[in-house]
Design a protein around this motif. Structure first.
Motif, PDB file in Angstrom:
ATOM      1  N   VAL A 317       4.817  49.901 -14.852  1.00 57.49           N
ATOM      2  CA  VAL A 317       4.547  48.677 -14.089  1.00 57.49           C
ATOM      3  C   VAL A 317       5.714  47.701 -14.215  1.00 57.49           C
ATOM      4  O   VAL A 317       6.193  47.133 -13.223  1.00 57.49           O
ATOM      5  CB  VAL A 317       3.241  48.019 -14.574  1.00 57.49           C
ATOM      6  CG1 VAL A 317       3.095  46.612 -13.983  1.00 57.49           C
ATOM      7  CG2 VAL A 317       2.045  48.874 -14.184  1.00 57.49           C
ATOM      8  N   VAL A 318       6.204  47.525 -15.446  1.00 60.02           N
ATOM      9  CA  VAL A 318       7.254  46.529 -15.680  1.00 60.02           C
ATOM     10  C   VAL A 318       8.550  46.900 -14.966  1.00 60.02           C
ATOM     11  O   VAL A 318       9.173  46.056 -14.307  1.00 60.02           O
ATOM     12  CB  VAL A 318       7.492  46.348 -17.190  1.00 60.02           C
ATOM     13  CG1 VAL A 318       8.750  45.525 -17.453  1.00 60.02           C
ATOM     14  CG2 VAL A 318       6.284  45.658 -17.831  1.00 60.02           C
ATOM     15  N   ILE A 319       8.982  48.154 -15.085  1.00 58.04           N
ATOM     16  CA  ILE A 319      10.264  48.498 -14.459  1.00 58.04           C
ATOM     17  C   ILE A 319      10.097  48.851 -12.986  1.00 58.04           C
ATOM     18  O   ILE A 319      11.049  48.756 -12.209  1.00 58.04           O
ATOM     19  CB  ILE A 319      11.005  49.619 -15.213  1.00 58.04           C
ATOM     20  CG1 ILE A 319      10.279  50.958 -15.100  1.00 58.04           C
ATOM     21  CG2 ILE A 319      11.222  49.232 -16.664  1.00 58.04           C
ATOM     22  CD1 ILE A 319      11.097  52.110 -15.656  1.00 58.04           C
ATOM     23  N   GLY A 320       8.883  49.255 -12.582  1.00 54.41           N
ATOM     24  CA  GLY A 320       8.691  49.681 -11.198  1.00 54.41           C
ATOM     25  C   GLY A 320       8.328  48.588 -10.230  1.00 54.41           C
ATOM     26  O   GLY A 320       8.588  48.716  -9.019  1.00 54.41           O
ATOM     27  N   THR A 321       7.750  47.486 -10.722  1.00 62.24           N
ATOM     28  CA  THR A 321       7.286  46.432  -9.820  1.00 62.24           C
ATOM     29  C   THR A 321       8.390  45.858  -8.946  1.00 62.24           C
ATOM     30  O   THR A 321       8.177  45.654  -7.738  1.00 62.24           O
ATOM     31  CB  THR A 321       6.592  45.319 -10.625  1.00 62.24           C
ATOM     32  OG1 THR A 321       5.385  45.847 -11.198  1.00 62.24           O
ATOM     33  CG2 THR A 321       6.247  44.128  -9.747  1.00 62.24           C
ATOM     34  N   PRO A 322       9.593  45.548  -9.471  1.00 59.19           N
ATOM     35  CA  PRO A 322      10.636  45.021  -8.572  1.00 59.19           C
ATOM     36  C   PRO A 322      10.956  45.960  -7.412  1.00 59.19           C
ATOM     37  O   PRO A 322      11.172  45.513  -6.285  1.00 59.19           O
ATOM     38  CB  PRO A 322      11.835  44.830  -9.500  1.00 59.19           C
ATOM     39  CG  PRO A 322      11.251  44.672 -10.866  1.00 59.19           C
ATOM     40  CD  PRO A 322      10.051  45.571 -10.878  1.00 59.19           C
ATOM     41  N   ASP A 369      16.015  56.627 -15.660  1.00 60.69           N
ATOM     42  CA  ASP A 369      14.765  56.167 -15.050  1.00 60.69           C
ATOM     43  C   ASP A 369      15.027  55.199 -13.901  1.00 60.69           C
ATOM     44  O   ASP A 369      14.368  55.269 -12.850  1.00 60.69           O
ATOM     45  CB  ASP A 369      13.878  55.491 -16.102  1.00 60.69           C
ATOM     46  CG  ASP A 369      13.190  56.486 -17.024  1.00 60.69           C
ATOM     47  OD1 ASP A 369      13.271  57.706 -16.749  1.00 60.69           O
ATOM     48  OD2 ASP A 369      12.579  56.042 -18.022  1.00 60.69           O
ATOM     49  N   MET A 370      15.971  54.302 -14.082  1.00 64.25           N
ATOM     50  CA  MET A 370      16.259  53.324 -13.028  1.00 64.25           C
ATOM     51  C   MET A 370      16.865  53.998 -11.795  1.00 64.25           C
ATOM     52  O   MET A 370      16.544  53.650 -10.655  1.00 64.25           O
ATOM     53  CB  MET A 370      17.184  52.239 -13.563  1.00 64.25           C
ATOM     54  CG  MET A 370      16.553  51.351 -14.626  1.00 64.25           C
ATOM     55  SD  MET A 370      15.228  50.287 -13.981  1.00 64.25           S
ATOM     56  CE  MET A 370      16.213  48.971 -13.250  1.00 64.25           C
ATOM     57  N   ILE A 371      17.735  54.957 -12.013  1.00 61.89           N
ATOM     58  CA  ILE A 371      18.328  55.674 -10.886  1.00 61.89           C
ATOM     59  C   ILE A 371      17.254  56.436 -10.119  1.00 61.89           C
ATOM     60  O   ILE A 371      17.230  56.439  -8.880  1.00 61.89           O
ATOM     61  CB  ILE A 371      19.440  56.618 -11.382  1.00 61.89           C
ATOM     62  CG1 ILE A 371      20.667  55.799 -11.821  1.00 61.89           C
ATOM     63  CG2 ILE A 371      19.841  57.621 -10.296  1.00 61.89           C
ATOM     64  CD1 ILE A 371      21.705  56.603 -12.567  1.00 61.89           C
TER      65      ILE A 371
END
Length: 415
Positions: A317-322, A369-371
């Motif tokens: 949730v934290v990294i995916g919401t943006p 993960d971000m990529i």
């Protein structure tokens, strides 16, 4: 005068479709890396010395076309080229501005010649002891912003005759205005003016734009794209979530990060025991070293931030919401996902003069993960950055960084 400027900007924007809507967005952001803004950070008082300021950007003293070609071989398709606007706005550099512009032009040609696309990024940053002009000045001082508009015009003219499929222009890095209220409206007005100015000077060049709130997702989705009738735009946002992990040891972010170190990514599962040990050490360090009135607040903040990411579901949730915010906004407004750029993301390797160093495996896991999030959403991306505290290729003083993050790039499937 402000009313006249706003009227002229509106008229210019109304004319944009006649100039630019004949073609789709020229530049498609790919897999990118931000180069260094500075390496030695000379004081502004020395900027008038050609021996100090040239070549520009400064990293060209240490890197050449061969280094750029190596980036292309490693899997990068694009370079984000930070250009410090303060250098061009400083009273110290008046006699050197022509040479500075020529040096930027030569740098763009060198990057393209190495097989990489390039975003010329007017990388405004907050002011400090070694510089007189920072982002906040551009946000609050009308005269300073007027001068900045002139720089945008000149930089747009510089790239106007380059291949529009290879070279784009980013109009401002991380605007510091609020995401809502009067400041957000002011930024939208100013962004309209920047777009109109750049478009008049560079009719074919893709312009990279971002919202307020330091260029985050909240700032981007607060923009109304209908105010920018130009189909040759790339919309950018930055994300460093979760900040408690990505900026460990970074004293320039405030008084929490210097104490909040040793935290793994991800902080659960096989790393749970290491997280517990790090939290215990953070509490002890804060109680021993932090100002008495701040101790309870720092510990509570660290504990609360870790509680938000203590399971795979919570971290997602934290990294995916943006990403989801921006994707939903783009879809609502008919903006193609390929015209969205994750313009910055990263995890610190080591803050300058701080003993803590993030484990290479943690960094590699985070960047990976971000990529994946960016590419699953159909966005381009540009990681931060080449060297320094967040160095993926180099650490400080030109020493090589650990290869773990670069190995993630090398292992990406072709697109």
């Amino acid at each position: 005068m402000n009313a006249l400027i706003k009227t002229l900007t509106t008229l210019a924007l109304l004319l944009l479709p006649l100039q630019t809507f004949a073609t789709a967005s020229s530049f498609k952001p790919g897999r990118g890396l931000s180069m260094d803004l500075w390496t030695t950070w000379p004081d502004e008082s020395a900027w008038g010395d050609a021996g100090v300021i040239l070549p520009f950007p400064e990293w060209r003293r240490f890197l050449d076309a061969g280094d750029l070609k190596a980036l292309a071989r490693d899997g990068f398709t694009m370079v984000r080229l930070p250009v410090d606007p303060a250098v061009f706005l400083s009273s110290q550099t008046g006699s050197l501005r022509g040479r500075l512009m020529a040096s930027v032009r030569d740098t763009v040609a060198m990057i393209v010649g190495a097989g990489l696309d390039v975003i010329v990024d007017l990388h405004a940053i907050p002011g400090g002891e070694n510089r007189s002009i920072g982002t906040n000045d551009l946000m609050t001082d009308e005269a300073a912003f007027d001068r900045y508009v002139g720089l945008v015009r000149d930089m747009a003219a510089l790239v106007a005759d380059t291949d529009p499929a290879r070279v784009a222009l980013e109009l401002m890095n991380e605007p510091t205005a609020d995401c809502s209220g009067r400041q957000a409206e002011t930024w939208s007005d100013r962004l309209q003016r920047l777009v109109a100015t750049a478009r008049a000077a560079a009719p074919r060049t893709t312009l990279v734009v971002s919202g307020a709130c330091w260029g985050g997702a909240d700032g981007l989705v607060a923009l109304d794209p209908s105010r920018f009738p130009d189909d040759n735009l790339v919309w950018s946002f930055h994300s460093y979530a979760p900040f408690i992990l990505t900026h460990q040891g970074a004293g320039w972010t405030g008084d929490i990060s210097p104490y909040a170190t040793g935290l793994p990514y991800p902080p659960y599962g096989a790393n749970a025991r290491e997280t517990a040990a790090a939290l215990k050490a953070i509490r002890a360090r804060v109680r021993a070293e932090a100002p008495w009135l701040r101790r309870a607040g720092i510990i509570s903040f660290v504990e609360e931030e870790l509680a938000k990411i203590d399971s795979p579901e919570d971290l997602k949730v934290v990294i995916g919401t943006p990403f989801d915010q921006v994707a939903d906004w783009a879809d609502r407004h008919g903006i193609a996902r390929e015209n969205i750029l994750l313009g910055e993301f990263g995890m610190i390797r080591q803050e300058y003069d701080h003993e803590f160093r993030t484990a290479p495996a943690w960094r590699a896991a985070y960047y990976g993960d971000m990529i994946r999030l960016a590419e699953d959403h159909g966005f381009g991306w540009s990681l931060w950055g080449f060297g320094g505290a967040f160095g993926v290729i180099e650490a400080f003083e030109g020493r090589p960084s650990e290869p773990d993050v670069l190995d993630v790039i090398r292992g990406l499937p072709s697109r």
